[in-house]
Design a protein around this motif. Structure first.
Motif, PDB file in Angstrom:
ATOM      1  N   THR A 178       0.894  -1.208   0.105  1.00 53.73           N
ATOM      2  CA  THR A 178      -0.091   0.043   0.060  1.00 53.73           C
ATOM      3  C   THR A 178       0.955   1.287   0.080  1.00 53.73           C
ATOM      4  O   THR A 178       0.612   2.133  -0.910  1.00 53.73           O
ATOM      5  CB  THR A 178      -0.751   0.021   1.236  1.00 53.73           C
ATOM      6  N   VAL A 179       1.900   1.139   0.674  1.00 54.59           N
ATOM      7  CA  VAL A 179       2.742   2.274   0.686  1.00 54.59           C
ATOM      8  C   VAL A 179       3.479   2.710  -0.663  1.00 54.59           C
ATOM      9  O   VAL A 179       3.532   3.704  -0.992  1.00 54.59           O
ATOM     10  CB  VAL A 179       3.845   2.104   1.865  1.00 54.59           C
ATOM     11  N   SER A 180       3.788   1.387  -1.165  1.00 58.51           N
ATOM     12  CA  SER A 180       4.289   1.418  -2.525  1.00 58.51           C
ATOM     13  C   SER A 180       3.416   2.337  -3.291  1.00 58.51           C
ATOM     14  O   SER A 180       3.924   3.077  -4.311  1.00 58.51           O
ATOM     15  CB  SER A 180       5.030   0.127  -2.807  1.00 58.51           C
ATOM     16  N   THR A 181       2.417   1.899  -3.318  1.00 61.18           N
ATOM     17  CA  THR A 181       1.145   2.168  -4.311  1.00 61.18           C
ATOM     18  C   THR A 181       1.128   4.010  -4.128  1.00 61.18           C
ATOM     19  O   THR A 181       1.004   4.626  -5.064  1.00 61.18           O
ATOM     20  CB  THR A 181      -0.033   1.795  -4.159  1.00 61.18           C
ATOM     21  N   TYR A 182       1.074   4.123  -2.868  1.00 58.68           N
ATOM     22  CA  TYR A 182       1.093   5.724  -2.202  1.00 58.68           C
ATOM     23  C   TYR A 182       2.192   6.310  -3.148  1.00 58.68           C
ATOM     24  O   TYR A 182       2.230   7.685  -3.492  1.00 58.68           O
ATOM     25  CB  TYR A 182       1.004   5.788  -1.004  1.00 58.68           C
ATOM     26  N   LYS A 183       3.347   5.930  -3.088  1.00 64.56           N
ATOM     27  CA  LYS A 183       4.811   6.378  -3.440  1.00 64.56           C
ATOM     28  C   LYS A 183       4.528   6.782  -4.965  1.00 64.56           C
ATOM     29  O   LYS A 183       4.680   7.743  -5.606  1.00 64.56           O
ATOM     30  CB  LYS A 183       5.823   5.713  -3.067  1.00 64.56           C
ATOM     31  N   THR A 184       4.122   5.573  -5.645  1.00 66.98           N
ATOM     32  CA  THR A 184       3.903   6.010  -7.046  1.00 66.98           C
ATOM     33  C   THR A 184       2.957   6.979  -7.531  1.00 66.98           C
ATOM     34  O   THR A 184       3.103   7.835  -8.413  1.00 66.98           O
ATOM     35  CB  THR A 184       3.506   4.195  -7.751  1.00 66.98           C
ATOM     36  N   ARG A 185       1.738   7.109  -6.534  1.00 70.07           N
ATOM     37  CA  ARG A 185       0.808   8.183  -7.018  1.00 70.07           C
ATOM     38  C   ARG A 185       1.379   9.559  -6.536  1.00 70.07           C
ATOM     39  O   ARG A 185       1.137  10.338  -7.363  1.00 70.07           O
ATOM     40  CB  ARG A 185      -0.341   7.657  -5.904  1.00 70.07           C
ATOM     41  N   LEU A 186       2.307   9.722  -5.547  1.00 72.29           N
ATOM     42  CA  LEU A 186       2.726  10.726  -5.269  1.00 72.29           C
ATOM     43  C   LEU A 186       3.669  11.466  -6.395  1.00 72.29           C
ATOM     44  O   LEU A 186       3.703  12.625  -6.713  1.00 72.29           O
ATOM     45  CB  LEU A 186       3.618  10.792  -3.856  1.00 72.29           C
ATOM     46  N   ILE A 187       4.587  10.363  -6.760  1.00 76.15           N
ATOM     47  CA  ILE A 187       5.424  10.803  -7.782  1.00 76.15           C
ATOM     48  C   ILE A 187       4.721  11.604  -9.113  1.00 76.15           C
ATOM     49  O   ILE A 187       5.106  12.312  -9.830  1.00 76.15           O
ATOM     50  CB  ILE A 187       6.248   9.612  -8.374  1.00 76.15           C
ATOM     51  N   VAL A 193      10.256  13.169 -11.023  1.00 78.32           N
ATOM     52  CA  VAL A 193      10.968  12.205 -11.813  1.00 78.32           C
ATOM     53  C   VAL A 193      11.071  11.082 -11.241  1.00 78.32           C
ATOM     54  O   VAL A 193      10.696   9.653 -11.332  1.00 78.32           O
ATOM     55  CB  VAL A 193      12.507  12.517 -12.607  1.00 78.32           C
ATOM     56  N   SER A 194      11.491  11.072  -9.870  1.00 80.15           N
ATOM     57  CA  SER A 194      11.483   9.747  -8.880  1.00 80.15           C
ATOM     58  C   SER A 194      11.335  10.248  -7.422  1.00 80.15           C
ATOM     59  O   SER A 194      11.164  11.367  -7.078  1.00 80.15           O
ATOM     60  CB  SER A 194      12.989   9.322  -9.223  1.00 80.15           C
ATOM     61  N   SER A 195      11.429   9.166  -6.743  1.00 72.66           N
ATOM     62  CA  SER A 195      11.235   9.556  -5.023  1.00 72.66           C
ATOM     63  C   SER A 195      12.380  10.410  -4.576  1.00 72.66           C
ATOM     64  O   SER A 195      12.423  11.059  -3.690  1.00 72.66           O
ATOM     65  CB  SER A 195      11.226   8.134  -4.251  1.00 72.66           C
ATOM     66  N   HIS A 197      13.565  13.112  -5.989  1.00 74.32           N
ATOM     67  CA  HIS A 197      13.360  14.489  -6.071  1.00 74.32           C
ATOM     68  C   HIS A 197      11.983  14.797  -4.918  1.00 74.32           C
ATOM     69  O   HIS A 197      11.870  16.246  -4.884  1.00 74.32           O
ATOM     70  CB  HIS A 197      12.680  14.555  -7.395  1.00 74.32           C
ATOM     71  N   LEU A 198      11.558  13.731  -4.398  1.00 75.20           N
ATOM     72  CA  LEU A 198      10.413  14.287  -3.296  1.00 75.20           C
ATOM     73  C   LEU A 198      10.993  15.062  -2.213  1.00 75.20           C
ATOM     74  O   LEU A 198      10.322  16.220  -1.741  1.00 75.20           O
ATOM     75  CB  LEU A 198       9.722  13.027  -3.019  1.00 75.20           C
ATOM     76  N   ARG A 199      12.111  14.629  -1.869  1.00 74.17           N
ATOM     77  CA  ARG A 199      12.875  15.353  -0.975  1.00 74.17           C
ATOM     78  C   ARG A 199      13.079  16.713  -1.011  1.00 74.17           C
ATOM     79  O   ARG A 199      12.923  17.669  -0.205  1.00 74.17           O
ATOM     80  CB  ARG A 199      14.552  14.929  -0.389  1.00 74.17           C
ATOM     81  N   ASP A 200      13.624  17.055  -2.205  1.00 70.20           N
ATOM     82  CA  ASP A 200      13.917  18.487  -2.805  1.00 70.20           C
ATOM     83  C   ASP A 200      12.712  19.234  -2.790  1.00 70.20           C
ATOM     84  O   ASP A 200      12.402  20.407  -2.395  1.00 70.20           O
ATOM     85  CB  ASP A 200      14.647  18.679  -4.222  1.00 70.20           C
ATOM     86  N   PHE A 201      11.580  18.512  -3.286  1.00 70.70           N
ATOM     87  CA  PHE A 201      10.141  19.363  -3.495  1.00 70.70           C
ATOM     88  C   PHE A 201       9.730  19.758  -2.117  1.00 70.70           C
ATOM     89  O   PHE A 201       9.176  20.864  -1.752  1.00 70.70           O
ATOM     90  CB  PHE A 201       9.198  18.138  -4.004  1.00 70.70           C
ATOM     91  N   ALA A 202       9.840  18.673  -1.133  1.00 69.18           N
ATOM     92  CA  ALA A 202       9.227  18.940   0.434  1.00 69.18           C
ATOM     93  C   ALA A 202      10.103  19.919   1.103  1.00 69.18           C
ATOM     94  O   ALA A 202       9.500  20.896   1.533  1.00 69.18           O
ATOM     95  CB  ALA A 202       9.627  17.698   1.209  1.00 69.18           C
ATOM     96  N   ARG A 203      11.487  20.247   0.764  1.00 67.10           N
ATOM     97  CA  ARG A 203      12.465  21.004   1.315  1.00 67.10           C
ATOM     98  C   ARG A 203      12.174  22.683   0.767  1.00 67.10           C
ATOM     99  O   ARG A 203      12.025  23.498   1.775  1.00 67.10           O
ATOM    100  CB  ARG A 203      13.687  20.871   1.230  1.00 67.10           C
TER     101      ARG A 203
END
Length: 208
Positions: A178-187, A193-195, A197-203
């Motif tokens: 389920t978490v993996s599905t959420y990760k794909t959906r968030l991207i 482009v990938s997970s 880049h989520l850190r930069d986006f959040a920061r």
């Protein structure tokens, strides 16, 4: 006799809030460090006020808020959190909170919020107009963040902090899949482009 529940996983924060509540005339003050313990205490003790953090083990504050509202309990909820008001204040308001106070503010804000809430008023910060305060990139990113569900936003923050799918699943009582599905959906939703880049986006948006 006024009573309150402090729900926060930091003992020092609970201690500071407890002192403030005593000064405000609360005679019974209950405490918990776990989101899943809030509803049982609310049902049993019927506190007049709940001072609620959003980041807690086992059940996050937004889930707790929605459960309190659904239960029909009469307690008023004051959210006291380190989460960014720009992304969380409106969500908390919609979920039924009577106040939102940032932990980065002076404790005087918490004092004023408690006083306002117990007098039957709400207490929310006047947020700056996004058209003035944010540049074009930030505006478009905020719009994307606003489309996330409460659970998606929480998982996004966990991922941005580098927490593994397994650890997120354990913290939120979700399966690894389920978490993996959420990760794909968030991207997809945040158009990264990938997970990584989520850190930069959040920061960039002050979410971590």
């Amino acid at each position: 006799m006024k009573s309150a529940l402090i729900a926060d996983d930091h003992p020092v924060v609970r201690a500071a809030v407890k002192i403030l509540l005593k000064l405000e005339g609360f005679k019974q003050i209950f405490e918990t460090s776990s989101g899943s313990e809030v509803m049982p205490i609310v049902r049993e003790q019927r506190p007049d006020l709940v001072v609620l953090d959003l980041n807690m083990p086992s059940l996050d504050g937004l889930d707790v808020l929605s459960r309190i509202r659904a239960s029909g309990e009469a307690c008023r909820v004051l959210v006291f959190t380190s989460q960014e008001a720009m992304f969380y204040q409106d969500r908390c308001m919609r979920a039924g909170a009577a106040a939102f106070v940032s932990k980065t503010n002076d404790l005087e804000h918490l004092h004023k919020a408690v006083h306002a809430v117990m007098a039957g008023y709400s207490y929310f910060a006047q947020l700056p107009s996004t058209s003035v305060s944010l540049n074009t990139l930030q505006r478009s990113e905020k719009q994307m963040i606003d489309t996330l569900s409460d659970r998606e936003l929480m998982i996004f923050q966990y991922l941005a902090r580098g927490i593994s799918n397994k650890a997120i699943g354990e913290a939120m009582h979700l399966s690894h899949k389920t978490v993996s599905t959420y990760k794909t959906r968030l991207i997809e939703k945040l158009n990264v482009v990938s997970s990584v880049h989520l850190r930069d986006f959040a920061r960039r948006n002050h979410l971590i």
